[in-house]
Scaffold this motif. Structure first.
Motif, PDB file in Angstrom:
ATOM      1  N   VAL A 165       0.852  -1.189   0.000  1.00  0.00           N
ATOM      2  CA  VAL A 165       0.000   0.000   0.000  1.00  0.00           C
ATOM      3  C   VAL A 165       0.892   1.245   0.000  1.00  0.00           C
ATOM      4  O   VAL A 165       1.783   1.356   0.837  1.00  0.00           O
ATOM      5  CB  VAL A 165      -0.918   0.018   1.245  1.00  0.00           C
ATOM      6  N   PRO A 166       0.694   2.189  -0.908  1.00  0.00           N
ATOM      7  CA  PRO A 166       1.498   3.419  -0.908  1.00  0.00           C
ATOM      8  C   PRO A 166       1.266   4.242   0.367  1.00  0.00           C
ATOM      9  O   PRO A 166       0.181   4.193   0.963  1.00  0.00           O
ATOM     10  CB  PRO A 166       0.985   4.178  -2.140  1.00  0.00           C
ATOM     11  N   MET A 215      -2.265  -2.426  -3.763  1.00  0.00           N
ATOM     12  CA  MET A 215      -3.429  -1.550  -3.888  1.00  0.00           C
ATOM     13  C   MET A 215      -2.959  -0.168  -4.321  1.00  0.00           C
ATOM     14  O   MET A 215      -2.023   0.383  -3.737  1.00  0.00           O
ATOM     15  CB  MET A 215      -4.173  -1.448  -2.556  1.00  0.00           C
ATOM     16  N   MET A 216      -3.625   0.395  -5.316  1.00  0.00           N
ATOM     17  CA  MET A 216      -3.259   1.726  -5.802  1.00  0.00           C
ATOM     18  C   MET A 216      -4.501   2.525  -6.165  1.00  0.00           C
ATOM     19  O   MET A 216      -5.518   1.980  -6.590  1.00  0.00           O
ATOM     20  CB  MET A 216      -2.357   1.634  -7.036  1.00  0.00           C
ATOM     21  N   THR A 217      -4.381   3.826  -6.007  1.00  0.00           N
ATOM     22  CA  THR A 217      -5.348   4.774  -6.547  1.00  0.00           C
ATOM     23  C   THR A 217      -4.630   5.560  -7.636  1.00  0.00           C
ATOM     24  O   THR A 217      -3.535   6.046  -7.411  1.00  0.00           O
ATOM     25  CB  THR A 217      -5.837   5.752  -5.456  1.00  0.00           C
ATOM     26  N   ASN A 218      -5.227   5.630  -8.810  1.00  0.00           N
ATOM     27  CA  ASN A 218      -4.587   6.364  -9.901  1.00  0.00           C
ATOM     28  C   ASN A 218      -5.643   7.161 -10.660  1.00  0.00           C
ATOM     29  O   ASN A 218      -6.563   6.557 -11.221  1.00  0.00           O
ATOM     30  CB  ASN A 218      -3.869   5.393 -10.845  1.00  0.00           C
ATOM     31  N   TYR A 245      -7.159  -1.895  -7.922  1.00  0.00           N
ATOM     32  CA  TYR A 245      -7.403  -0.476  -8.182  1.00  0.00           C
ATOM     33  C   TYR A 245      -8.478   0.060  -7.251  1.00  0.00           C
ATOM     34  O   TYR A 245      -9.626  -0.410  -7.276  1.00  0.00           O
ATOM     35  CB  TYR A 245      -7.834  -0.270  -9.642  1.00  0.00           C
ATOM     36  N   ASP A 246      -8.105   1.021  -6.425  1.00  0.00           N
ATOM     37  CA  ASP A 246      -9.050   1.728  -5.568  1.00  0.00           C
ATOM     38  C   ASP A 246      -9.736   2.783  -6.419  1.00  0.00           C
ATOM     39  O   ASP A 246      -9.102   3.737  -6.879  1.00  0.00           O
ATOM     40  CB  ASP A 246      -8.280   2.358  -4.400  1.00  0.00           C
ATOM     41  N   GLY A 247     -11.053   2.634  -6.626  1.00  0.00           N
ATOM     42  CA  GLY A 247     -11.770   3.507  -7.550  1.00  0.00           C
ATOM     43  C   GLY A 247     -12.181   4.853  -6.998  1.00  0.00           C
ATOM     44  O   GLY A 247     -12.996   5.547  -7.614  1.00  0.00           O
ATOM     45  N   ALA A 248     -11.627   5.252  -5.847  1.00  0.00           N
ATOM     46  CA  ALA A 248     -12.026   6.526  -5.246  1.00  0.00           C
ATOM     47  C   ALA A 248     -11.781   7.705  -6.182  1.00  0.00           C
ATOM     48  O   ALA A 248     -12.510   8.691  -6.144  1.00  0.00           O
ATOM     49  CB  ALA A 248     -11.295   6.735  -3.925  1.00  0.00           C
TER      50      ALA A 248
END
Length: 468
Positions: A165-166, A215-218, A245-248
């Motif tokens: 996790v970043p 897990m990443m948000t991009n 992919y975290d879709g936030a």
């Protein structure tokens, strides 16, 4: 306005013997309540006339802030505009009055809507299949991680119990992983706010056989697009793990690029955010999970039905109203608005990372630190100008973080008004810092002790002796 009706609790407006209702004559007879169910003392209920009650709650409702009443500078995260046609569709009695246990052949329309929405989301994200069972974004995260865990278990790869996790990630990422029984490996960010590839490579080399996923948000939480995503995906896939992919932050991606094309295997969508069901105040939400081909058999049973069905209806209405052509304008317009606000304020607010942002950006407080005015002070002063505060003190990468997220819906005039207020506050901080430090001044309640309110909330009314 009459403070007696506006600033008091309904209990404080109570007068013994007053009534705001009359019950019809009892035609059912009298029945004894079992002893074990009886109250020992009368319920402490307010006694008010109807007009007092109506005025009290109407005045309280005027304190509510929503996207219908003003610009909400954390929009794509929480309060994106919900077109009124969506509400009309969600209120159609043919859908609204359905029972989840009805025979399948009586709900063909609802089933068709779910199928068509799934096809639309697959087209927009590059995924092959979706489940709509998760009730919220974090619920979707947990569901997606359960898919990944099930995948590794089915292959007999039982040692993969760690998730990368970043350090800039949303707090729900490590929390969801922990709930799923997985351990966290934190990967650092570079000075440019992006994933540190060298550190990631070290983690993969050290922990490869134990890594279940990354897990990443991009774009990430700083609003920056992770340009090295092909290398990141190659590293993670190379050690046998999957990409999540975290879709936030999907809003700026619509019509621009798709997570499935970047190498992500599993993702969730905050359907209420990106597809227009504002959820400020705690609900409602929907967190459908999408997977690439071959992973659909690992969907867990996290709820018995299709989640919050009315949110699915709003999302489909939103997509239909935009159409294939105009949905491609959502992401670019959100990016344009965010960059316009950022460039208009960076001379008075500290921009820690220069360059193009996506749908959001983060300032590190005021540029002039000598005033002693904090991000919290700026947020409180914004209330005096009629704006809800943006996200503050997150992400944790900066000491005085102030995150702004305008959406594609906001007009130039609205953004200019917000910019003018922010510039005025910066000027006040320089010339009259105490004015900002003691804000808000024009709200029914002034500056409160946030720590005390969080640690010792008063959730029930207790009658004072003077009232007895």
């Amino acid at each position: 306005m009459n403070d007696r009706l506006y600033g008091n609790l309904i209990f404080e407006l109570s007068k013994a013997g007053r009534r705001g209702y009359s019950l019809p004559r009892n035609t059912f007879g009298s029945y004894e309540v079992p002893e074990g169910l009886r109250r020992q003392t009368d319920a402490q209920l307010p006694e008010c006339d109807e007009l007092t009650v109506v005025r009290h709650y109407t005045n309280l409702s005027n304190n509510n802030f929503g996207v219908d009443t003003g610009f909400y500078p954390l929009g794509s995260c929480t309060m994106k505009y919900n077109p009124k046609i969506n509400e009309e569709v969600a209120a159609l009695p043919e859908f609204q009055n359905l029972h989840p246990c009805q025979p399948a052949d009586t709900v063909e329309g609802a089933r068709a809507l779910v199928t068509l929405l799934e096809r639309s989301l697959c087209a927009l994200t590059g995924m092959a299949h979706f489940t709509f069972k998760p009730y919220a974004g974090a619920h979707g995260e947990l569901t997606g991680l359960m898919v990944i865990d099930n995948y590794h278990r089915q292959r007999g790869d039982l040692g993969r119990k760690k998730v990368i996790v970043p350090d800039s990630a949303h707090g729900t990422n490590p929390a969801s992983a922990a709930v799923c029984g997985l351990d966290i490996l934190e990967v650092r960010s570079t000075a440019d706010g992006l994933v540190d590839l060298e550190h990631l490579e070290t983690l993969v080399q050290q922990e490869g056989p134990h890594i279940a996923a990354m897990m990443m948000t991009n774009p990430n939480t700083l609003g920056l697009f992770e340009t090295a995503i092909p290398q990141i995906a190659a590293l993670v896939h190379g050690c046998g793990a999957l990409m999540y992919y975290d879709g936030a932050n999907l809003n700026p991606m619509l019509g621009v690029c798709r997570p499935g094309d970047m190498g992500f295997d599993v993702m969730h969508i905050n359907l209420h955010k990106t597809f227009s069901t504002p959820h400020g105040g705690g609900g409602p939400g929907s967190g459908p999970v999408g997977v690439r081909e071959g992973l659909q058999s690992f969907f867990p049973q996290v709820s018995p039905y299709h989640g919050n069905f009315a949110v699915l209806m709003r999302a489909y209405a939103y997509l239909l109203s935009l159409g294939r052509d105009h949905v491609t304008e959502v992401g670019p317009l959100a990016v344009l608005n965010a960059n316009y606000v950022k460039e208009s304020l960076k001379d008075v607010y500290e921009l820690p990372i220069e360059g193009l942002c996506c749908h959001e950006f983060v300032f590190d407080g005021l540029k002039d630190k000598s005033t002693g005015v904090t991000t919290m002070d700026v947020a409180k002063r914004l209330l005096d100008y009629g704006y809800h505060a943006p996200t503050i003190y997150f992400p944790l990468l900066f000491h005085e973080s102030l995150m702004v997220e305008p959406t594609e819906n906001e007009s130039l005039e609205t953004l200019d008004g917000f910019i003018a207020a922010m510039r005025q506050i910066a000027e006040e901080a320089k010339n009259d810092p105490e004015l900002v430090k003691t804000a808000p001044h024009r709200t029914p309640i002034g500056r409160v002790d946030d720590v005390l309110a969080a640690k010792h909330p008063v959730t029930t009314y207790k009658k004072m002796k003077s009232e007895e």
